[in-house]
Design a protein around this motif. Structure first.
Motif, PDB file in Angstrom:
ATOM      1  N   GLY A 120       0.764  -1.239   0.000  1.00  0.00           N
ATOM      2  CA  GLY A 120       0.000   0.000   0.000  1.00  0.00           C
ATOM      3  C   GLY A 120       0.796   1.291   0.000  1.00  0.00           C
ATOM      4  N   SER A 121       2.120   1.221  -0.236  1.00  0.00           N
ATOM      5  CA  SER A 121       2.896   2.459  -0.390  1.00  0.00           C
ATOM      6  C   SER A 121       4.099   2.206  -1.285  1.00  0.00           C
ATOM      7  N   PHE A 122       4.735   3.324  -1.726  1.00  0.00           N
ATOM      8  CA  PHE A 122       5.905   3.205  -2.604  1.00  0.00           C
ATOM      9  C   PHE A 122       7.087   2.534  -1.919  1.00  0.00           C
ATOM     10  N   LYS A 123       7.044   2.379  -0.602  1.00  0.00           N
ATOM     11  CA  LYS A 123       8.179   1.817   0.121  1.00  0.00           C
ATOM     12  C   LYS A 123       8.537   0.421  -0.401  1.00  0.00           C
ATOM     13  N   ASP A 124       7.558  -0.272  -0.992  1.00  0.00           N
ATOM     14  CA  ASP A 124       7.816  -1.614  -1.523  1.00  0.00           C
ATOM     15  C   ASP A 124       8.862  -1.602  -2.639  1.00  0.00           C
ATOM     16  N   GLY A 148       5.759   4.211   9.790  1.00  0.00           N
ATOM     17  CA  GLY A 148       4.724   3.196   9.586  1.00  0.00           C
ATOM     18  C   GLY A 148       4.812   2.430   8.285  1.00  0.00           C
ATOM     19  N   ASN A 149       4.971   3.139   7.162  1.00  0.00           N
ATOM     20  CA  ASN A 149       4.954   2.429   5.882  1.00  0.00           C
ATOM     21  C   ASN A 149       6.228   1.633   5.625  1.00  0.00           C
ATOM     22  N   THR A 150       7.370   2.171   6.032  1.00  0.00           N
ATOM     23  CA  THR A 150       8.614   1.422   5.861  1.00  0.00           C
ATOM     24  C   THR A 150       8.558   0.135   6.675  1.00  0.00           C
ATOM     25  N   PRO A 248       5.398  14.304  -2.080  1.00  0.00           N
ATOM     26  CA  PRO A 248       5.505  14.672  -0.678  1.00  0.00           C
ATOM     27  C   PRO A 248       6.949  14.478  -0.210  1.00  0.00           C
ATOM     28  N   ALA A 249       7.388  15.283   0.746  1.00  0.00           N
ATOM     29  CA  ALA A 249       8.773  15.202   1.217  1.00  0.00           C
ATOM     30  C   ALA A 249       8.825  15.120   2.733  1.00  0.00           C
ATOM     31  N   GLY A 250       9.368  14.005   3.236  1.00  0.00           N
ATOM     32  CA  GLY A 250       9.504  13.810   4.676  1.00  0.00           C
ATOM     33  C   GLY A 250      10.961  13.609   5.025  1.00  0.00           C
ATOM     34  N   ASN A 251      11.390  12.349   4.951  1.00  0.00           N
ATOM     35  CA  ASN A 251      12.791  12.034   5.248  1.00  0.00           C
ATOM     36  C   ASN A 251      13.679  12.289   4.026  1.00  0.00           C
ATOM     37  N   LEU A 252      13.055  12.595   2.896  1.00  0.00           N
ATOM     38  CA  LEU A 252      13.704  13.027   1.640  1.00  0.00           C
ATOM     39  C   LEU A 252      14.366  11.901   0.844  1.00  0.00           C
ATOM     40  N   GLY A 253      14.101  10.646   1.202  1.00  0.00           N
ATOM     41  CA  GLY A 253      14.621   9.530   0.418  1.00  0.00           C
ATOM     42  C   GLY A 253      14.049   9.550  -0.995  1.00  0.00           C
ATOM     43  N   ASN A 254      12.757   9.826  -1.094  1.00  0.00           N
ATOM     44  CA  ASN A 254      12.135   9.800  -2.405  1.00  0.00           C
ATOM     45  C   ASN A 254      12.583  10.990  -3.257  1.00  0.00           C
ATOM     46  N   THR A 255      12.703  12.156  -2.659  1.00  0.00           N
ATOM     47  CA  THR A 255      13.198  13.324  -3.401  1.00  0.00           C
ATOM     48  C   THR A 255      14.577  12.994  -3.977  1.00  0.00           C
ATOM     49  N   THR A 309       1.187  11.712   9.295  1.00  0.00           N
ATOM     50  CA  THR A 309       2.252  11.076  10.081  1.00  0.00           C
ATOM     51  C   THR A 309       3.406  10.547   9.215  1.00  0.00           C
ATOM     52  N   ALA A 310       3.146  10.206   7.954  1.00  0.00           N
ATOM     53  CA  ALA A 310       4.216   9.654   7.109  1.00  0.00           C
ATOM     54  C   ALA A 310       5.308  10.678   6.824  1.00  0.00           C
ATOM     55  N   ILE A 311       4.973  11.963   6.959  1.00  0.00           N
ATOM     56  CA  ILE A 311       5.986  13.000   6.708  1.00  0.00           C
ATOM     57  C   ILE A 311       6.218  13.849   7.958  1.00  0.00           C
ATOM     58  N   LYS A 312       5.892  13.271   9.105  1.00  0.00           N
ATOM     59  CA  LYS A 312       6.113  13.984  10.370  1.00  0.00           C
ATOM     60  C   LYS A 312       7.559  13.744  10.814  1.00  0.00           C
ATOM     61  N   CYS A 355      -6.332   8.451  -1.063  1.00  0.00           N
ATOM     62  CA  CYS A 355      -4.905   8.335  -0.712  1.00  0.00           C
ATOM     63  C   CYS A 355      -4.757   8.594   0.769  1.00  0.00           C
ATOM     64  N   GLU A 356      -3.551   8.352   1.312  1.00  0.00           N
ATOM     65  CA  GLU A 356      -3.356   8.660   2.724  1.00  0.00           C
ATOM     66  C   GLU A 356      -3.009  10.140   2.880  1.00  0.00           C
ATOM     67  N   PRO A 357      -3.091  10.678   4.113  1.00  0.00           N
ATOM     68  CA  PRO A 357      -2.942  12.124   4.294  1.00  0.00           C
ATOM     69  C   PRO A 357      -1.657  12.698   3.679  1.00  0.00           C
ATOM     70  N   ALA A 358      -0.510  12.064   3.914  1.00  0.00           N
ATOM     71  CA  ALA A 358       0.763  12.625   3.422  1.00  0.00           C
ATOM     72  C   ALA A 358       0.749  12.798   1.904  1.00  0.00           C
ATOM     73  N   SER A 359       0.104  11.880   1.196  1.00  0.00           N
ATOM     74  CA  SER A 359       0.075  11.948  -0.268  1.00  0.00           C
ATOM     75  C   SER A 359      -0.641  13.201  -0.765  1.00  0.00           C
ATOM     76  N   ALA A 360      -1.592  13.695   0.034  1.00  0.00           N
ATOM     77  CA  ALA A 360      -2.448  14.797  -0.408  1.00  0.00           C
ATOM     78  C   ALA A 360      -1.721  16.139  -0.413  1.00  0.00           C
ATOM     79  N   LEU A 385       1.014  10.028  -5.664  1.00  0.00           N
ATOM     80  CA  LEU A 385       0.275   9.686  -4.455  1.00  0.00           C
ATOM     81  C   LEU A 385       0.999   8.500  -3.827  1.00  0.00           C
ATOM     82  N   THR A 386       1.536   8.718  -2.638  1.00  0.00           N
ATOM     83  CA  THR A 386       2.512   7.784  -2.074  1.00  0.00           C
ATOM     84  C   THR A 386       1.909   6.609  -1.316  1.00  0.00           C
ATOM     85  N   GLY A 387       0.672   6.788  -0.808  1.00  0.00           N
ATOM     86  CA  GLY A 387       0.120   5.721   0.025  1.00  0.00           C
ATOM     87  C   GLY A 387      -1.389   5.551  -0.135  1.00  0.00           C
TER      88      GLY A 387
HETATM   89  C1  LIG Z   1       7.612   7.504   3.369  1.00  0.00           C
HETATM   90  C2  LIG Z   1       6.460   8.266   2.887  1.00  0.00           C
HETATM   91  C3  LIG Z   1       6.554   9.600   2.476  1.00  0.00           C
HETATM   92  C4  LIG Z   1       7.806  10.406   2.583  1.00  0.00           C
HETATM   93  O1  LIG Z   1       8.840   9.983   1.758  1.00  0.00           O
HETATM   94  P1  LIG Z   1      10.355  10.365   2.111  1.00  0.00           P
HETATM   95  O2  LIG Z   1      11.166   9.560   1.207  1.00  0.00           O
HETATM   96  O3  LIG Z   1      10.546  10.045   3.561  1.00  0.00           O
HETATM   97  O4  LIG Z   1      10.479  11.849   1.891  1.00  0.00           O
HETATM   98  C5  LIG Z   1       5.428  10.207   1.965  1.00  0.00           C
HETATM   99  N1  LIG Z   1       4.252   9.562   1.898  1.00  0.00           N
HETATM  100  C6  LIG Z   1       4.121   8.292   2.299  1.00  0.00           C
HETATM  101  C7  LIG Z   1       2.790   7.646   2.206  1.00  0.00           C
HETATM  102  C8  LIG Z   1       5.205   7.611   2.813  1.00  0.00           C
HETATM  103  O5  LIG Z   1       5.054   6.343   3.222  1.00  0.00           O
END
Ligand SMILES: *Cc1c(COP(=O)(O)O)cnc(C)c1O
Length: 431
Positions: A120-124, A148-150, A248-255, A309-312, A355-360, A385-387
């Motif tokens: 359910g997320s790009f982490k896969d 959570g998603n990782t 979306p940008a949280g820990n910035l791995g995807n960026t 919470t995914a980008i907190k 989608c989940e909140p962070a994706s929006a 949309l990430t999750g």
């Molecule tokens: C991990 C995650 C993010 C943030 O991605 P980063 O690589 O940490 O910036 C955004 N949205 C969802 C749903 C995630 O699981």
């Protein structure tokens, strides 16, 4: 006469000090300086047209197709991997909804929905490569810190690989769906009394001391897998890049992964022009947006607060890699309030996409960029949309059932007696 030793297919270098190590080195960071590692590949030994042809043949339908949307691109992800741990993953759709074009204020918005991945997320996409690498180097256990998603993804792939998994998540800070997945897939789950940044610090210490293979996004093999979000969307667009990619940008791995994928795709002739990246944070967790506004003169850390919470995340681990991605793509970084991201989420959900909140934050951020004139109405935009919508049912139920006064998008359920006249009464009163 000069003899040159042949380069291996791939190797790792430290982006801070340039120290070079072999592909199978298990350290999560540079042992010389503590910097972030990056994978380098020998350029593919074929023309761009041949490479594209190969990716097309593997895309599905034909015999010999590769069912994974990650390993289809293996020549530029992890060419030397032989036996892979794959669900499979990827092959996510590019969606279009007229209602969301209107909401954002542009002519044509495409949504790359990574919530369609197996957990359910790009982490896969990163985890299939990370766990494959864990097995290659003979790891006996794997670990991560997570919002959570990782952890959900690691738990699933570790189960498939037969490796014990240890996950550290902030106690009370993980959406219900994600925590439930980690438990169900069988990861040893530690609820840490602290925030995500505490979890990351702890797991780095623990992996060092206990010799457990670390699979956070500082792990450069995860970045290689996440590059395929870009490769797959370019393939879906017949290798015609859009003008903008919003994420979306949280820990910035995807960026970081997006920047690397685009850089390599251009270097290796798969595309000629670079789309611009727009990285969107939540206003209460926006240290990267602040650094961008100051021209990246300083790295910040904040105490993160947001419903997404995914980008907190207050101290993003892949900061250095992400700065490079934004600079190279002439990208922008911005932030949206929780109210704006929830409004955008309600629009995405009500369009049937969900989608989940962070994706929006992508849609909310895009509307901001359109209003300030940075994105033009005719620009071609892809938002990632990430999750999946079901990752955070708690927030959904609060939004629709509990918040007083009800937000504009709230869809209150109505309890009735088991009597058909009750249904008539309700339909009349809401007609
Ligand atoms: C991990 C995650 C993010 C943030 O991605 P980063 O690589 O940490 O910036 C955004 N949205 C969802 C749903 C995630 O699981």
């Amino acid at each position: 006469m000069r003899f040159q030793t042949a380069r291996p297919a791939s190797w790792q270098t430290c982006i801070a000090c340039g120290n070079e190590v072999v592909e199978t080195d298990p350290h999560p960071r540079c042992v010389a300086c503590g910097g972030l590692l990056e994978i380098h590949h020998r350029p593919p030994a074929m023309s761009p047209a041949e490479l594209i042809q190969r990716f097309t043949e593997r895309r599905g339908g034909q015999p010999g197709a590769t069912p994974s949307g990650v390993w289809r691109f293996r020549d530029i992800v992890l060419p030397s991997a032989d036996s892979v741990v794959s669900h499979p993953e990827g092959n996510t759709p590019l969606l279009h909804r007229v209602a969301l074009d209107r909401w954002a204020g542009i002519d044509h918005l495409l949504l790359k929905h990574e919530g369609h991945n197996p957990t359910g997320s790009f982490k896969d996409r990163g985890m299939t490569v990370g766990v494959t690498q864990a097995r290659r180097i003979g790891a006996t256990a794997v670990a991560c810190a997570s919002t959570g998603n990782t952890s959900a993804s690691l738990a699933a792939y570790a189960a498939q690989a037969g490796l014990p998994a240890l996950v550290l998540v902030p106690a009370g800070g993980v959406a219900t769906g994600k925590l439930a997945q980690s438990l169900a897939y069988g990861a040893k789950t530690l609820l840490v009394r602290g925030d995500f940044d505490d979890c990351l610090r702890l797991v780095e210490e623990a992996s060092d001391r206990l010799g457990v293979y670390l699979l956070n996004s500082i792990n450069p093999f995860r970045i290689e897998g996440q590059k395929t979000i870009i490769l797959e969307l370019l393939q879906q667009l017949a290798w015609e890049p859009p003008d903008w990619i919003v994420l979306p940008a949280g820990n910035l791995g995807n960026t970081a992964a997006f920047g690397k994928a685009l850089r390599e795709a251009r270097e290796w002739g798969l595309i000629r022009t670079l789309p611009r990246l727009a990285a969107v944070q939540a206003a209460g967790a926006a240290p990267f947006a602040r650094s961008f506004a100051e021209g990246f003169t300083e790295r910040h850390r904040v105490k993160a607060e947001t419903v997404a919470t995914a980008i907190k995340i207050g101290n993003p681990a892949s900061y250095d890699r992400a700065v490079q991605a934004i600079i190279e793509t002439e990208g922008v970084v911005l932030a949206t309030s929780d109210a704006e991201l929830l409004e955008a989420k309600a629009a995405i959900d009500a369009s049937g996409v969900g989608c989940e909140p962070a994706s929006a934050v992508t849609l909310a951020g895009l509307r901001q960029l359109v209003r300030t004139g940075q994105v033009k109405q005719a620009d071609r935009v892809v938002a990632v949309l990430t999750g999946h919508i079901l990752k955070d049912p708690g927030l959904l139920l609060r939004y629709h059932q509990e918040i007083e006064p009800p937000p504009p998008g709230a869809n209150r359920p109505i309890e009735i007696d088991a009597d058909v006249r009750e249904i008539e009464r309700v339909l009349k009163s809401t007609a």
